[in-house]
Design an enzyme around this catalytic site. Structure first.
Site, PDB file in Angstrom:
ATOM      1  N   GLU A 505       0.816  -1.211   0.000  1.00 48.78           N
ATOM      2  CA  GLU A 505       0.000   0.000   0.000  1.00 48.78           C
ATOM      3  C   GLU A 505       0.852   1.265   0.000  1.00 48.78           C
ATOM      4  O   GLU A 505       0.694   2.151   0.834  1.00 48.78           O
ATOM      5  CB  GLU A 505      -0.965  -0.022   1.191  1.00 48.78           C
ATOM      6  CG  GLU A 505      -1.998  -1.129   1.026  1.00 48.78           C
ATOM      7  CD  GLU A 505      -2.953  -1.270   2.194  1.00 48.78           C
ATOM      8  OE1 GLU A 505      -4.103  -1.673   1.976  1.00 48.78           O
ATOM      9  OE2 GLU A 505      -2.543  -1.001   3.349  1.00 48.78           O
ATOM     10  N   GLU A 569      -4.196 -10.394   0.021  1.00 51.02           N
ATOM     11  CA  GLU A 569      -5.061 -10.262   1.188  1.00 51.02           C
ATOM     12  C   GLU A 569      -6.480 -10.598   0.742  1.00 51.02           C
ATOM     13  O   GLU A 569      -6.940 -10.115  -0.298  1.00 51.02           O
ATOM     14  CB  GLU A 569      -5.026  -8.839   1.771  1.00 51.02           C
ATOM     15  CG  GLU A 569      -3.676  -8.434   2.341  1.00 51.02           C
ATOM     16  CD  GLU A 569      -3.651  -6.992   2.851  1.00 51.02           C
ATOM     17  OE1 GLU A 569      -4.742  -6.436   3.134  1.00 51.02           O
ATOM     18  OE2 GLU A 569      -2.548  -6.421   2.955  1.00 51.02           O
TER      19      GLU A 569
END
Length: 1072
Positions: A505, A569
């Site tokens: 991220e 994820e």
């Protein structure tokens, strides 16, 4: 201007685009960056004034501190190297006991002082004459916020907890921890030529001094830092080590992971002694041929000098020498390649390790070796030529008492639990782990996605192009590349690491390409992952987070793809959930492009704390004031609780990823599939048994055909089955590891499965009369009482149409019902409800505020009993939607039947309900027995781990306390449930208070809890909820229950598991 002024200007550094902070002091002249004004309140200080001359200006600090200077990542650190210890003998090296190595562990109890900033407190603490006797003590390794120092822990998921002005961090809000310890060099290390001080992890940056002299500076919290301290050590006297740790530095902008902000020396500190002839670095590479049979073992070494003979020896797992080879490198850096015929191959299922012993001069090092090869074959990710599927988890370093300082025993516990629950892969989210972690993953067998210590998610909250701040800013290139190089140089010798990751991220920019290039320059054998590179411009793999199954399948079905696809994820495991795991797993195995995925995440991150009343509990964001901003309980999103004990979600995940799956049955032939990647099923035995209502028949072993290849189907045949079966019979299969198996503990159950063989008894059959006569009917002014043959009396309030009384003829004045029966559509919100659309709509449309409104009650006596028909409307305040209901109670000698016909309608009708069932309160309840899924909780989309049988639990144990209170404890696919005072099969009062039977209805469920829905919704911690414990129990009998989904961060409840309101309901249950 005077010369002094010119000198001050020379020390100033003005950076482009820098904002001016109030970090300047106009004061009298002080000697260096670390000076501070005199304390005018000190009685022991003589005030000496130096009047400032006209035109004289002095600026502090004189230079940008290292911790706020993007140009300074390290000062005087040694180049990164692989992780190894040096030993004096081969036997010591083979022991792998670091206490026998040429190193001493300096971790322990140190002196400590904390100031609110680097320019506050005792800045000259490192000087030899400084008095530390009044300093407090602290554990090293540890995090100072968890040892009673500073403002306390702070949790944010995305946001930076400080003003965003990269690369600057606040000068006046940057806690500074100063550490002091003293040590002597052991006699066994004094014969060295070079001594290195190695910090395995310090958050976030630090400067060190030894014996009053500055050694250097480093940052990169989860990366090691190593210093040559030879010039500073006194080998014959006590040495003083001083460390100044900064809570924040410019590197904090790229350490914005979803976790607690904690600070300190949180990993071990070592003093290494290297001999005059030594290894500077070692790299091991296994090169398998294209038949994945024979291999070359390539060893790259770097020595500190020329002309030294090196000996290498490879030892197999049985202690036998595979080869012994000596040579003299031509340069300081050299490569030696030795061919090994058909070595045992390393995989996560068969983690065979060799030991390489290297020696030069009097130094010995060992490195364990796993022969394996990773690559893409036609775009499919393969190890040793075979496609693998990742059944993985993300794992943060966490301990409820010590934060990211994780004791070795806890680390072992995590990995042992993962193995026990069928997990085969770990993503080190989002930083490299304690180096001992990789030793264990090599030994135990895990596929590891090793991730660089890099995330800057918070830039997405400040406006503008988030990548422009750091990821696509050339000024940050060195900082990014350093984190990639540190990771690869330290960890590259571990066979369990099959991929590198560029972080998490951090958007996407040119610096990710620079990281990729730097990694490939060191290691070309592994693929590189980075989810932020959405189009895989740089990365070797397409990666996504929380993509819905149908969208993931679209990627899998693309034509002409060249790169595989991984879910780095998915199935966010927050609170009660995750739901709908199986859909992902089936897609992984159906489509070759899909590599599998890593569940988010392994464990909750709660930290032990106390309430005002001294009650211990696991705290989350907001529990450690002042800690604004914070992201609340979003840090509680694991398969395990904060103590790392398995939760219900781990049971469900483990079931979905079992290595053997049962696909179906036809006659006595059962189809199974082997979902191991490398193992056949030769190490497995299978046993069957029959399950039915209060019956269990132990069967025999079923023969499994030999050599069932990975990812292939096989047929097993039942033998010895009874000729006739009772209703609602289930076949249960257990797959158990044989004795003598090398890689898996003998006797372990690796998979369980059930197949329905016969249908349940229908309600029509259950309603067949068994007792002659009719029930006794009594009326009072406001009640109607009907008593059935077993003595149970059902009482109806004629004023509101509710079933509000349940008594027994042996104790007529004792009403068991504390809250009348009511039709209910709401459940306490789960984390996934709150985070997703459904729970938000339930609150917005006031589903939690509905009430049952009575309009008419009709009572009719018949030859067989009594019928009570209640017409009503269930509706919330304020809004116009409702559910029109007709509830028919039919009471015979044997039971009370409740049939509900309902029609939702009206403006702003919610699209879904949480549940459709009855709620009521019941006293005297101690034991719950049922036939259905159990023993743990289950829901429509989270039930496969719970097997059908006759179960019994204490009423107190039926509710599962999640660390953030929420809906829990439902049991689904239930045929009957008995609410009892004591164990046993007797259906008479007082043993059995009430029985409910659903017949053939599919998906019926129930729950029992000593809390109201409102109490659960209002409480934020279990200790708060337990204070509201009721004397009775709230019982729910549900015909339908909305699935859980993963809406807290991911797809909400899938359509097939939703309880839609665009329909009519007609349901029934029998009570007796």
């Amino acid at each position: 201007m005077s010369n002094n002024t010119e000198s001050s200007e020379a020390n100033m550094v003005i950076r482009q685009s820098a904002d001016l902070h109030v970090n300047l002091q106009v004061i009298t002249t002080y000697p260096d960056l670390w000076s501070e004004p005199l304390n005018l309140q000190s009685s022991s200080t003589s005030l000496v004034t130096n009047p400032i001359g006209i035109g004289h200006t002095d600026i502090q600090p004189k230079r940008i501190p290292d911790w706020s200077n993007l140009k300074v990542i390290h000062r005087k650190t040694l180049p990164p190297r692989s992780h190894f210890h040096v030993y004096n003998t081969e036997d010591d090296a083979l022991s792998r006991d670091v206490s026998r190595s040429r190193a001493v562990l300096l971790s322990g109890t140190w002196g400590f002082d904390l100031s609110p900033g680097p320019f506050k407190g005792p800045r000259d603490f490192y000087k030899p004459d400084f008095d530390h006797t009044e300093w407090k003590l602290i554990k090293v390794p540890g995090m100072w916020q968890l040892e009673g120092f500073g403002k306390g822990p702070q949790y944010t998921n995305v946001n930076f907890p400080f003003p965003v002005d990269p690369p600057n961090v606040p000068y006046d809000d940057n806690e500074c921890g100063r550490y002091i310890t003293r040590f002597t060099v052991p006699d066994t290390l004094k014969d060295g030529d070079q001594w290195r001080l190695r910090f395995e992890g310090v958050d976030s940056a630090f400067t060190i001094w030894i014996n009053g002299k500055e050694v250097g500076y480093s940052q990169g919290s989860r990366n090691p830092s190593e210093f040559d301290v030879s010039p500073f050590l006194d080998l014959d006297s006590e040495n003083t080590l001083c460390v100044e740790v900064y809570q924040r530095c410019d590197g904090s902008y790229i350490e914005d992971q979803d976790q607690w902000w904690l600070s300190g020396i949180f990993r071990d500190v070592w003093l290494h002694s290297f001999t005059s002839t030594r290894f500077e670095d070692i790299r091991v590479e296994t090169i398998l041929d294209d038949d994945y049979a024979d291999a070359w073992l390539a060893v790259d070494i770097t020595l500190n000098k020329l002309g030294e003979a090196v000996t290498s020896k490879l030892i197999d797992g049985d202690g036998e020498v595979v080869f012994r080879y000596s040579y003299t490198p031509q340069g300081r850096t050299s490569r030696c390649k030795v061919r090994v015929e058909n070595p045992e191959k390393w995989t996560a299922e068969t983690p065979y390790l060799y030991t390489l012993v290297l020696s030069v001069g009097s130094s010995y090092v060992t490195q364990r070796v796993g022969f394996r090869r990773t690559e893409l074959i036609d775009g499919v990710f393969c190890v040793n030529g075979h496609p693998i599927k990742i059944r993985g988890t993300n794992r943060h370093e966490h301990n409820a008492k010590s934060g990211r300082t994780v004791p070795y025993g806890d680390l072992q516990w995590d990995l042992q639990a993962m193995k026990a629950f069928n997990i085969n892969a770990i993503r080190t989210s989002h930083y490299i782990n304690d180096p001992r972690f990789y030793d264990l993953t090599d030994e135990m067998g895990f596929w590891v996605l090793d991730e660089a210590d890099l995330e800057c998610h918070g830039f997405g909250e400040v406006g503008g192009d988030p990548a422009s701040f750091a990821s696509d800013n050339p000024e940050w290139r060195d900082a990014y590349v350093d984190r990639a190089v540190q990771m690869v140089m330290r960890d590259q010798n571990h066979p369990s690491i099959i991929m590198w990751s560029l972080g998490n991220e951090a958007f996407y920019g040119r610096n990710h390409q620079a990281m990729y290039d730097a990694i490939k320059a060191i290691d070309k054998t592994r693929l590189i992952h980075y989810e932020g590179d959405q189009d895989a411009q740089t990365a070797d793999i397409f990666s996504r987070m929380y993509t819905p199954v149908d969208e993931m399948i679209k990627h899998a079905e693309e034509k002409n793809w060249e790169k595989p696809f991984v879910m780095c994820e998915y199935i966010h495991a927050m609170g009660n959930g995750p739901g709908a795991i199986q859909e992902y797993i089936e897609a992984f195995y159906k489509y070759p492009r899909l590599m599998g995925g890593f569940v988010w995440e392994w464990a909750n991150h709660g930290l032990i704390t106390e309430s005002k009343d001294g009650e211990k509990y696991f705290g989350y964001g907001g529990d450690f004031q002042p800690d604004e901003p914070n992201d609340g309980n979003f840090v509680m999103d694991g398969l395990c609780n904060s103590s790392h004990m398995p939760g219900p979600g781990l049971d469900e995940y483990s079931k979905a990823i079992e290595p053997i799956q049962v696909l179906g049955i036809e006659g006595t032939s059962i189809t199974i599939i082997n979902r191991y990647d490398f193992l056949t099923l030769d190490h497995i035995r299978c046993f069957w048994e029959l399950i039915s209502d209060r019956q269990q028949v132990i069967g025999k072993e079923i023969y499994i055909p030999a050599n069932v290849k990975p990812h292939t189907k096989a047929t097993i045949v039942l033998g010895g089955m009874p000729k006739t079966l009772s209703t609602n019979a289930w076949l249960s299969l257990e797959f158990m590891v044989r004795s003598g198996t090398k890689w898996i503990s003998p006797g372990r159950i690796v998979a369980r499965s059930q197949l329905a063989l016969t249908p349940p008894r229908t309600l029509a059959l259950l309603k067949s009369p068994s007792t002659p006569g009719r029930p006794r009917i009594q009326r009072t002014d406001d009640m109607l009482y009907v008593t059935i043959a077993k003595g149970t009396t059902f009482g109806f309030d004629t004023g509101n149409g509710t079933l509000s009384s349940l008594t027994h003829t042996s104790k007529p004045g004792h009403n068991l019902i504390t809250v009348p029966l009511a039709l209910d559509f709401y459940r306490a919100l789960t984390d996934n409800d709150r985070g997703g659309p459904h729970g938000q709509e339930w609150i917005e449309k006031r589903v939690h505020q509905t009430r049952n409104h009575f309009s008419q009650m009709t009572t009719t006596e018949t030859e067989s009993g009594c019928t009570v028909v209640v017409k009503g409307r269930v509706a919330p305040p304020v809004l116009a939607w409702s559910v029109d209901t007709t509830t028919t109670y039919t009471i015979t000698q044997d039971f009370c039947s409740i049939r509900i016909q309902a029609k939702p309608n009206g403006l702003l009708l919610p699209s879904t309900f949480a549940r459709f069932g009855l709620s009521f309160g019941l006293r005297d309840l101690n034991i719950v027995e049922w036939f259905g899924r159990g023993p743990g909780e289950s829901y429509a989309d989270k039930k496969r781990a719970q097997l059908v049988n006759t179960w019994g639990w204490a009423a107190d144990a039926m509710f599962h306390h999640y660390e953030f209170p929420q809906e829990s404890g439902n049991r689904t696919d239930v045929r009957w449930v008995e609410l009892r005072t004591r164990w046993g099969g007797d259906l008479e009062y007082p043993d059995c208070l009430l029985r409910a039977r659903f017949g053939e209805h599919h998906g019926a469920s129930f729950s029992v809890a000593p809390y109201s829905t409102r109490d659960i919704d209002e409480c934020r911690h279990p200790y708060e909820l337990k204070k509201r414990r009721r004397d009775d129990y709230i019982v729910r009998l549900d015909w339908y229950h909305h699935g859980l989904g993963t809406g807290s961060c991911g797809p909400p409840t899938l359509p097939q598991y939703q309880l839609r309101t665009d329909r009519e309901f007609d349901v029934e249950v029998l009570l007796d």
